[in-house]
Structures are given as structure tokens and as C-alpha cells.
Design a protein around this motif. Structure first.
Motif, PDB file in Angstrom:
ATOM      1  N   LYS A  58      70.767   3.154 108.665  1.00  0.00           N
ATOM      2  CA  LYS A  58      70.849   3.063 109.449  1.00  0.00           C
ATOM      3  C   LYS A  58      71.087   4.520 110.805  1.00  0.00           C
ATOM      4  CE  LYS A  58      73.916  -1.344 109.254  1.00  0.00           C
ATOM      5  NZ  LYS A  58      74.853  -1.124 108.886  1.00  0.00           N
ATOM      6  N   GLU A  59      71.293   5.219 109.976  1.00  0.00           N
ATOM      7  CA  GLU A  59      72.064   6.683 111.137  1.00  0.00           C
ATOM      8  C   GLU A  59      70.063   7.260 110.678  1.00  0.00           C
ATOM      9  OE1 GLU A  59      72.030  10.855 108.027  1.00  0.00           O
ATOM     10  OE2 GLU A  59      73.875   9.982 108.489  1.00  0.00           O
ATOM     11  N   GLN A  60      69.245   6.822 109.174  1.00  0.00           N
ATOM     12  CA  GLN A  60      67.865   7.527 109.986  1.00  0.00           C
ATOM     13  C   GLN A  60      66.671   7.066 110.245  1.00  0.00           C
ATOM     14  OE1 GLN A  60      66.600  10.261 108.229  1.00  0.00           O
ATOM     15  NE2 GLN A  60      68.350  11.078 108.474  1.00  0.00           N
ATOM     16  N   LYS A  61      67.437   5.234 111.113  1.00  0.00           N
ATOM     17  CA  LYS A  61      66.407   4.504 111.225  1.00  0.00           C
ATOM     18  C   LYS A  61      65.694   4.930 112.737  1.00  0.00           C
ATOM     19  CE  LYS A  61      65.964  -0.002 113.473  1.00  0.00           C
ATOM     20  NZ  LYS A  61      66.692  -1.116 114.456  1.00  0.00           N
ATOM     21  N   PRO A  62      66.273   6.125 113.391  1.00  0.00           N
ATOM     22  CA  PRO A  62      64.678   6.451 114.373  1.00  0.00           C
ATOM     23  C   PRO A  62      63.810   7.613 113.819  1.00  0.00           C
ATOM     24  CG  PRO A  62      67.182   6.742 115.652  1.00  0.00           C
ATOM     25  CD  PRO A  62      67.641   6.670 113.766  1.00  0.00           C
ATOM     26  N   CYS A  63      64.463   7.724 112.929  1.00  0.00           N
ATOM     27  CA  CYS A  63      63.428   8.552 111.515  1.00  0.00           C
ATOM     28  C   CYS A  63      62.334   7.963 111.130  1.00  0.00           C
ATOM     29  CB  CYS A  63      64.156   9.853 110.831  1.00  0.00           C
ATOM     30  SG  CYS A  63      65.096  10.255 111.792  1.00  0.00           S
ATOM     31  N   LEU A  64      62.173   6.388 110.982  1.00  0.00           N
ATOM     32  CA  LEU A  64      61.417   6.197 110.008  1.00  0.00           C
ATOM     33  C   LEU A  64      60.118   6.019 110.239  1.00  0.00           C
ATOM     34  CD1 LEU A  64      64.042   2.677 109.283  1.00  0.00           C
ATOM     35  CD2 LEU A  64      62.705   5.321 107.818  1.00  0.00           C
ATOM     36  N   CYS A  65      59.945   5.944 112.396  1.00  0.00           N
ATOM     37  CA  CYS A  65      58.648   5.423 111.897  1.00  0.00           C
ATOM     38  C   CYS A  65      57.759   6.903 112.117  1.00  0.00           C
ATOM     39  CB  CYS A  65      58.197   5.458 113.803  1.00  0.00           C
ATOM     40  SG  CYS A  65      58.910   3.574 114.281  1.00  0.00           S
ATOM     41  N   ASP A  66      58.320   7.896 112.559  1.00  0.00           N
ATOM     42  CA  ASP A  66      58.302   9.562 111.580  1.00  0.00           C
ATOM     43  C   ASP A  66      57.870   9.544 110.294  1.00  0.00           C
ATOM     44  OD1 ASP A  66      57.750  10.379 114.482  1.00  0.00           O
ATOM     45  OD2 ASP A  66      60.103  11.769 113.571  1.00  0.00           O
ATOM     46  N   TYR A  67      58.603   9.214 109.284  1.00  0.00           N
ATOM     47  CA  TYR A  67      58.275   8.894 107.720  1.00  0.00           C
ATOM     48  C   TYR A  67      57.456   8.069 107.542  1.00  0.00           C
ATOM     49  CZ  TYR A  67      62.716  10.772 107.520  1.00  0.00           C
ATOM     50  OH  TYR A  67      64.647  11.467 107.655  1.00  0.00           O
ATOM     51  N   LEU A  68      57.244   6.866 108.571  1.00  0.00           N
ATOM     52  CA  LEU A  68      55.721   6.460 108.281  1.00  0.00           C
ATOM     53  C   LEU A  68      54.663   7.082 108.389  1.00  0.00           C
ATOM     54  CD1 LEU A  68      57.134   3.004 109.339  1.00  0.00           C
ATOM     55  CD2 LEU A  68      56.927   3.191 106.848  1.00  0.00           C
ATOM     56  N   LYS A  69      54.625   7.906 109.311  1.00  0.00           N
ATOM     57  CA  LYS A  69      52.776   8.292 109.806  1.00  0.00           C
ATOM     58  C   LYS A  69      53.567  10.042 108.677  1.00  0.00           C
ATOM     59  CE  LYS A  69      53.827   8.178 114.724  1.00  0.00           C
ATOM     60  NZ  LYS A  69      54.936   8.630 115.512  1.00  0.00           N
ATOM     61  N   ASN A  70      53.877  10.286 107.469  1.00  0.00           N
ATOM     62  CA  ASN A  70      53.802  10.949 106.930  1.00  0.00           C
ATOM     63  C   ASN A  70      52.839  11.062 105.627  1.00  0.00           C
ATOM     64  OD1 ASN A  70      53.983  12.940 104.174  1.00  0.00           O
ATOM     65  ND2 ASN A  70      56.014  13.864 105.378  1.00  0.00           N
ATOM     66  N   PRO A  71      52.142  11.283 105.197  1.00  0.00           N
ATOM     67  CA  PRO A  71      51.446  10.720 104.112  1.00  0.00           C
ATOM     68  C   PRO A  71      51.959  10.756 103.003  1.00  0.00           C
ATOM     69  CG  PRO A  71      49.770  12.340 105.256  1.00  0.00           C
ATOM     70  CD  PRO A  71      51.091  11.993 106.175  1.00  0.00           C
ATOM     71  N   SER A  72      52.590  11.987 102.639  1.00  0.00           N
ATOM     72  CA  SER A  72      53.447  11.456 101.010  1.00  0.00           C
ATOM     73  C   SER A  72      54.897  10.217 101.248  1.00  0.00           C
ATOM     74  CB  SER A  72      54.365  12.818 101.265  1.00  0.00           C
ATOM     75  OG  SER A  72      53.212  13.908 101.790  1.00  0.00           O
TER      76      SER A  72
END
Length: 96
Positions: A58-72
Motif C-alpha cells: 500500500k505504501e509503495q503503490k504510487p511507485c509500482l508503475c516506475d518499478y514496472l518500467k525498470n527492466p531489472s
């Protein structure tokens, strides 16, 4: 098998440490993929997520799209088990 997952996650953590500072400056939430570490066992072994895991999702939800863009991170974050854990926590993935 578990040792290889630990090695993979360690490598990802090292790669992301340099990128997390950049992401933290851009986002209002401190985006740090290492904050998702309480969810590793639930994602890898399909065990029920802990309360701490759900809180971190829940805390990191705003970051998930950025994480999905990271190939790693993409294969880990976008895996069926990761989405199941997020849904089990009542935090469905955002549409990116």
C-alpha cells in the motif's frame, strides 16, 4: 533453488540502490523497491502475505508503475504471484 532467488534479489537490490535515490526525488512517496522485501516469500512461494507485506504494498503503490518500467524489476513486480499478493492485500495494481 532458494539460494538462486536470494542471489537474484541481491543483485537487483545492488542495481536499484543507485536508482532509488533518483526515484525518491521525483516521487512524493519515497520509492525504494527494497521496501517490498517483506513480500518476497509470499511472491516466490505463494504463501499468504504478512500484514507488513500488505502495508508495504500500500505504501509503495504510487511507485509500482516506475518499478514496472525498470527492466531489472519488471519480471518480479509483474509476475502473477506478485499481482495475487497485491490483490490479497486489497491493493490491486494501478493501470500504468
Amino acid at each position: 533453488m532458494k539460494a538462486s532467488w536470494v542471489a537474484i534479489l541481491t543483485i537487483i537490490a545492488v542495481i536499484l540502490m543507485s536508482e532509488s535515490n533518483e526515484m525518491a526525488m521525483v516521487e512524493a512517496v519515497t520509492c525504494n523497491p527494497m521496501q517490498m522485501s517483506p513480500c518476497i516469500s509470499a511472491i516466490i512461494s505463494s504463501t499468504p502475505p504478512s500484514k507488513l507485506c500488505c502495508a508495504k504494498i500500500k505504501e509503495q503503490k504510487p511507485c509500482l508503475c516506475d518499478y514496472l518500467k525498470n527492466p531489472s524489476l519488471r519480471n518480479f513486480v509483474d509476475s502473477p504471484n506478485a499481482r495475487k499478493v497485491a490483490n490479497d492485500c486489497g491493493t490491486p495494481f494501478p493501470t500504468c
